[in-house]
Design an enzyme around this catalytic site. Structure first.
Site, PDB file in Angstrom:
ATOM      1  N   GLU A 198       3.162  -4.222   8.761  1.00 13.65           N
ATOM      2  CA  GLU A 198       4.537  -4.607   8.434  1.00 13.65           C
ATOM      3  C   GLU A 198       4.710  -4.836   6.939  1.00 13.65           C
ATOM      4  OE1 GLU A 198       3.545  -7.115  12.188  1.00 13.65           O
ATOM      5  OE2 GLU A 198       2.449  -6.038  10.615  1.00 13.65           O
ATOM      6  N   CYS A 245       3.879 -11.994   8.390  1.00 14.68           N
ATOM      7  CA  CYS A 245       4.762 -10.815   8.415  1.00 14.68           C
ATOM      8  C   CYS A 245       6.187 -11.193   8.812  1.00 14.68           C
ATOM      9  CB  CYS A 245       4.206  -9.759   9.359  1.00 14.68           C
ATOM     10  SG  CYS A 245       2.671  -9.034   8.736  1.00 14.68           S
TER      11      CYS A 245
END
Length: 145
Positions: A56, A87
């Protein structure tokens, strides 16, 4: 012509497969803006010896770089595994428009540890091709034992 969420999640799964071939935990991510893929990434924590090099994080950085701005409010992030707190924090700071998750992470996922971390306007869709993601993760960890 619009594609559905599983179309882009399949691309994220291809990224996860690339990670697995490199000995990385198989997590893949794709960022889509106005129907176009603008970033594709996978876990690179081993290769880069960097604990922040999650799929991510890589995808968010690429997408922001391509768009020339830090906000991804018109974008959708497809990720094969529920984001961790780090993330999810980055997803929140990017003010992501939509997050599509494959498999849940019952041990390290943000929903367990920080359920309110995402930006309030971020739409979340869960369980897209979750079985395929779970299968890939399980076979990766089985092979490492």
């Amino acid at each position: 012509m619009g594609h559905d969420d599983s179309y882009f999640m399949k691309m994220a799964l291809q990224e996860a497969e690339s990670a697995m071939k490199m000995g990385e935990i198989p997590v893949g991510a794709v960022v889509v803006s106005h129907g176009q893929v603008i970033a594709r990434a996978h876990n690179m924590t081993e290769r880069l010896t960097d604990v922040t090099a999650h799929a991510e994080m890589q995808a968010i950085t690429m997408a922001a770089d391509l768009l020339g701005g830090k906000y991804l409010s018109d974008c959708t992030l497809y990720v094969t595994l529920e984001p961790c707190v780090m993330c999810a924090g980055a997803i929140s700071w990017a003010q992501l428009g939509k997050l599509v998750i494959g498999a849940n992470d019952s041990k390290r996922g943000y929903k367990l540890l920080a359920p309110d971390v995402l930006h309030p306007k971020t739409e979340v869709i869960e369980g897209v091709l979750a079985d395929k993601s779970t299968e890939m993760l399980q076979s990766f960890f089985r092979a490492r034992r």
